[in-house]
Design a protein around this motif. Structure first.
Motif, PDB file in Angstrom:
ATOM      1  N   GLU A 227      54.903  43.471  38.878  1.00 26.25           N
ATOM      2  CA  GLU A 227      53.803  43.494  37.912  1.00 26.25           C
ATOM      3  C   GLU A 227      52.741  44.514  38.325  1.00 26.25           C
ATOM      4  O   GLU A 227      52.254  45.304  37.507  1.00 26.25           O
ATOM      5  CB  GLU A 227      53.188  42.100  37.807  1.00 26.25           C
ATOM      6  CG  GLU A 227      52.024  42.030  36.816  1.00 26.25           C
ATOM      7  CD  GLU A 227      51.396  40.645  36.799  1.00 26.25           C
ATOM      8  OE1 GLU A 227      50.442  40.445  36.031  1.00 26.25           O
ATOM      9  OE2 GLU A 227      51.864  39.767  37.560  1.00 26.25           O
ATOM     10  N   GLU A 228      52.408  44.540  39.607  1.00 22.19           N
ATOM     11  CA  GLU A 228      51.410  45.489  40.084  1.00 22.19           C
ATOM     12  C   GLU A 228      51.925  46.926  39.965  1.00 22.19           C
ATOM     13  O   GLU A 228      51.173  47.851  39.628  1.00 22.19           O
ATOM     14  CB  GLU A 228      51.058  45.164  41.542  1.00 22.19           C
ATOM     15  CG  GLU A 228      50.320  43.835  41.691  1.00 22.19           C
ATOM     16  CD  GLU A 228      50.066  43.493  43.147  1.00 22.19           C
ATOM     17  OE1 GLU A 228      50.533  44.243  44.030  1.00 22.19           O
ATOM     18  OE2 GLU A 228      49.398  42.462  43.408  1.00 22.19           O
ATOM     19  N   ASP A 231      51.620  48.036  36.424  1.00 22.20           N
ATOM     20  CA  ASP A 231      50.212  48.296  36.105  1.00 22.20           C
ATOM     21  C   ASP A 231      49.772  49.652  36.642  1.00 22.20           C
ATOM     22  O   ASP A 231      49.058  50.411  35.974  1.00 22.20           O
ATOM     23  CB  ASP A 231      49.326  47.194  36.678  1.00 22.20           C
ATOM     24  CG  ASP A 231      49.523  45.884  35.934  1.00 22.20           C
ATOM     25  OD1 ASP A 231      50.004  45.925  34.778  1.00 22.20           O
ATOM     26  OD2 ASP A 231      49.185  44.806  36.504  1.00 22.20           O
ATOM     27  N   LEU A 298      53.988  41.814  29.664  1.00 24.86           N
ATOM     28  CA  LEU A 298      52.998  41.876  30.747  1.00 24.86           C
ATOM     29  C   LEU A 298      51.712  42.539  30.274  1.00 24.86           C
ATOM     30  O   LEU A 298      50.600  42.132  30.650  1.00 24.86           O
ATOM     31  CB  LEU A 298      53.578  42.644  31.942  1.00 24.86           C
ATOM     32  CG  LEU A 298      54.701  41.929  32.723  1.00 24.86           C
ATOM     33  CD1 LEU A 298      55.278  42.858  33.782  1.00 24.86           C
ATOM     34  CD2 LEU A 298      54.165  40.655  33.369  1.00 24.86           C
ATOM     35  N   LYS A 299      51.844  43.577  29.418  1.00 26.60           N
ATOM     36  CA  LYS A 299      50.649  44.247  28.888  1.00 26.60           C
ATOM     37  C   LYS A 299      49.814  43.302  28.044  1.00 26.60           C
ATOM     38  O   LYS A 299      48.582  43.299  28.116  1.00 26.60           O
ATOM     39  CB  LYS A 299      51.063  45.472  28.058  1.00 26.60           C
ATOM     40  CG  LYS A 299      51.585  46.614  28.921  1.00 26.60           C
ATOM     41  CD  LYS A 299      52.101  47.766  28.074  1.00 26.60           C
ATOM     42  CE  LYS A 299      50.952  48.414  27.306  1.00 26.60           C
ATOM     43  NZ  LYS A 299      51.417  49.598  26.531  1.00 26.60           N
ATOM     44  N   GLN A 301      49.704  40.101  28.343  1.00 28.75           N
ATOM     45  CA  GLN A 301      49.046  39.142  29.247  1.00 28.75           C
ATOM     46  C   GLN A 301      47.859  39.790  29.955  1.00 28.75           C
ATOM     47  O   GLN A 301      46.808  39.160  30.119  1.00 28.75           O
ATOM     48  CB  GLN A 301      50.058  38.622  30.270  1.00 28.75           C
ATOM     49  CG  GLN A 301      51.144  37.744  29.668  1.00 28.75           C
ATOM     50  CD  GLN A 301      52.125  37.237  30.710  1.00 28.75           C
ATOM     51  OE1 GLN A 301      51.973  37.537  31.881  1.00 28.75           O
ATOM     52  NE2 GLN A 301      53.138  36.497  30.249  1.00 28.75           N
ATOM     53  N   ASN A 302      48.038  41.040  30.352  1.00 32.51           N
ATOM     54  CA  ASN A 302      46.940  41.726  31.027  1.00 32.51           C
ATOM     55  C   ASN A 302      45.769  41.930  30.081  1.00 32.51           C
ATOM     56  O   ASN A 302      44.594  41.822  30.472  1.00 32.51           O
ATOM     57  CB  ASN A 302      47.411  43.073  31.562  1.00 32.51           C
ATOM     58  CG  ASN A 302      48.396  42.906  32.722  1.00 32.51           C
ATOM     59  OD1 ASN A 302      48.323  41.914  33.435  1.00 32.51           O
ATOM     60  ND2 ASN A 302      49.290  43.883  32.917  1.00 32.51           N
ATOM     61  N   LYS A 305      43.919  38.803  29.823  1.00 35.82           N
ATOM     62  CA  LYS A 305      43.119  38.562  31.029  1.00 35.82           C
ATOM     63  C   LYS A 305      41.840  39.402  31.007  1.00 35.82           C
ATOM     64  O   LYS A 305      40.752  38.932  31.365  1.00 35.82           O
ATOM     65  CB  LYS A 305      43.952  38.907  32.266  1.00 35.82           C
ATOM     66  CG  LYS A 305      45.070  37.913  32.548  1.00 35.82           C
ATOM     67  CD  LYS A 305      45.839  38.316  33.798  1.00 35.82           C
ATOM     68  CE  LYS A 305      46.974  37.335  34.068  1.00 35.82           C
ATOM     69  NZ  LYS A 305      47.752  37.715  35.276  1.00 35.82           N
ATOM     70  N   ARG A 306      41.981  40.670  30.578  1.00 35.38           N
ATOM     71  CA  ARG A 306      40.801  41.532  30.539  1.00 35.38           C
ATOM     72  C   ARG A 306      39.794  41.030  29.523  1.00 35.38           C
ATOM     73  O   ARG A 306      38.582  41.029  29.763  1.00 35.38           O
ATOM     74  CB  ARG A 306      41.231  42.973  30.197  1.00 35.38           C
ATOM     75  CG  ARG A 306      41.878  43.683  31.393  1.00 35.38           C
ATOM     76  CD  ARG A 306      41.970  45.198  31.134  1.00 35.38           C
ATOM     77  NE  ARG A 306      42.907  45.487  30.060  1.00 35.38           N
ATOM     78  CZ  ARG A 306      44.194  45.731  30.271  1.00 35.38           C
ATOM     79  NH1 ARG A 306      44.695  45.706  31.496  1.00 35.38           N
ATOM     80  NH2 ARG A 306      44.988  46.006  29.247  1.00 35.38           N
TER      81      ARG A 306
END
Length: 315
Positions: A227-228, A231, A298-299, A301-302, A305-306
């Motif tokens: 995931e990192e 990103d 994942l995007k 979800q990110n 989160k943001r």
């Protein structure tokens, strides 16, 4: 005149000396006159009339012991030999009865012991004879006291000092005891083995649990690393599909490199058929598609989160 007196004096001296006697401690002496009982004398220095009185006998007043071995049969038809120790003593006030009423007191006591033991033991089983030997001793003492007190004897104590069964019975009892002990030993060994097995199973279960926990943590960290990585690649302008393809190819070549570095590896098999390149390309395309989907998720979800962080900062 003096010549006649000397023999008389000598005779008188011998006469007096022959009448003097001593009696030891814990002993009584029976004195008879012309064959008839006269008196009893206890310890000390005494005098009797020579040629008229005589010492008929000496009676021991100390405690004596007589061992009697009796062979008899138990209730369960086992022949057994018992050793009975009888401690007896002449009653000081009945020395006359002890001396004159019994010719041989030991034989008399032996007869009573035989009678009592052969009356009591056949009522018991062999195990009971060992457990109730004191009862046998008490029965012998009571019977002897009632009989021997009339003869001037006091029964101090009776003891069953030895119980000896027949040899074959003894060997059988030893085998039974040995088998019983082996049985107990086997039970303890089985219990110890069971404890070992339980402890080993618990240890293996704990090992598997920790191993599974380790694998889960490893996979969690791998997913977090992926995931990192995605990103980081997204931040430099590489989309999720390209990032996933790059990661897959990189891991592929990292794996080949690690295999080549193994000292024990002498051979690497790679596909060489004409279709191999096409298959690899199709597999990579499928991997990219799946990776793209994962990257898009994942995007999202990110992004959530943001947005959540912005909302929290605004509040």
């Amino acid at each position: 005149m003096n010549l006649y007196l000397i023999p008389a004096v000598i005779f008188g001296f011998i006469f007096i000396i022959s009448g003097i006697f001593t009696v030891k401690q814990q002993t009584s002496v029976i004195i008879e006159r012309f064959g008839k009982f006269l008196s009893t004398r206890n310890s000390g220095l005494h005098f009797k009339i020579p040629m008229i009185d005589r010492i008929a006998g000496r009676v021991n007043l100390r405690i004596q012991q007589l061992d009697v071995i009796v062979e008899t049969k138990t209730k369960d038809d086992v022949f057994v030999r018992l050793k009975i120790s009888v401690q007896f003593q002449v009653i000081k006030q009945k020395v006359y009865d002890a001396f004159y009423k019994l010719e041989n007191p030991n034989d008399q006591i032996t007869s009573y012991v035989f009678d009592v033991v052969r009356a009591e033991v056949p009522k018991m089983k062999l195990d009971d004879v060992f457990e109730r030997k004191d009862d046998i001793a008490i029965a012998v003492k009571q019977e002897l006291n009632e009989a021997m007190v009339n003869y001037g004897y006091d029964i101090i104590k009776t003891l069953v000092t030895d119980i000896d069964p027949d040899l074959q019975v003894k060997e059988a009892m030893n085998r039974i005891n040995a088998a019983e002990r082996e049985k107990v030993a086997a039970e303890y060994e089985a219990e110890a083995e069971r404890i070992k097995i339980v402890a080993k199973a618990r240890a293996e279960a704990e090992s598997k649990r920790l191993q599974g926990q380790g694998i889960a943590d490893q996979r969690r960290e791998i997913a977090r690393g992926l995931e990192e990585s995605v990103d980081v690649l997204n931040n430099v302008g590489i989309n999720s599909q390209e990032a996933s393809a790059l990661i897959v190819v990189t891991q592929h070549y990292d794996t080949l490199q690690s295999i080549g570095e193994e000292t024990n590896s002498n051979l690497i098999l790679l596909p060489n058929s004409p279709q191999a390149g096409s298959d690899m390309l199709n597999n990579m395309i499928a991997s990219f598609t799946a990776s793209n989907q994962i990257g898009e998720e994942l995007k999202k979800q990110n992004a959530k989160k943001r947005n959540q962080r912005k909302n929290d900062d605004t509040l």
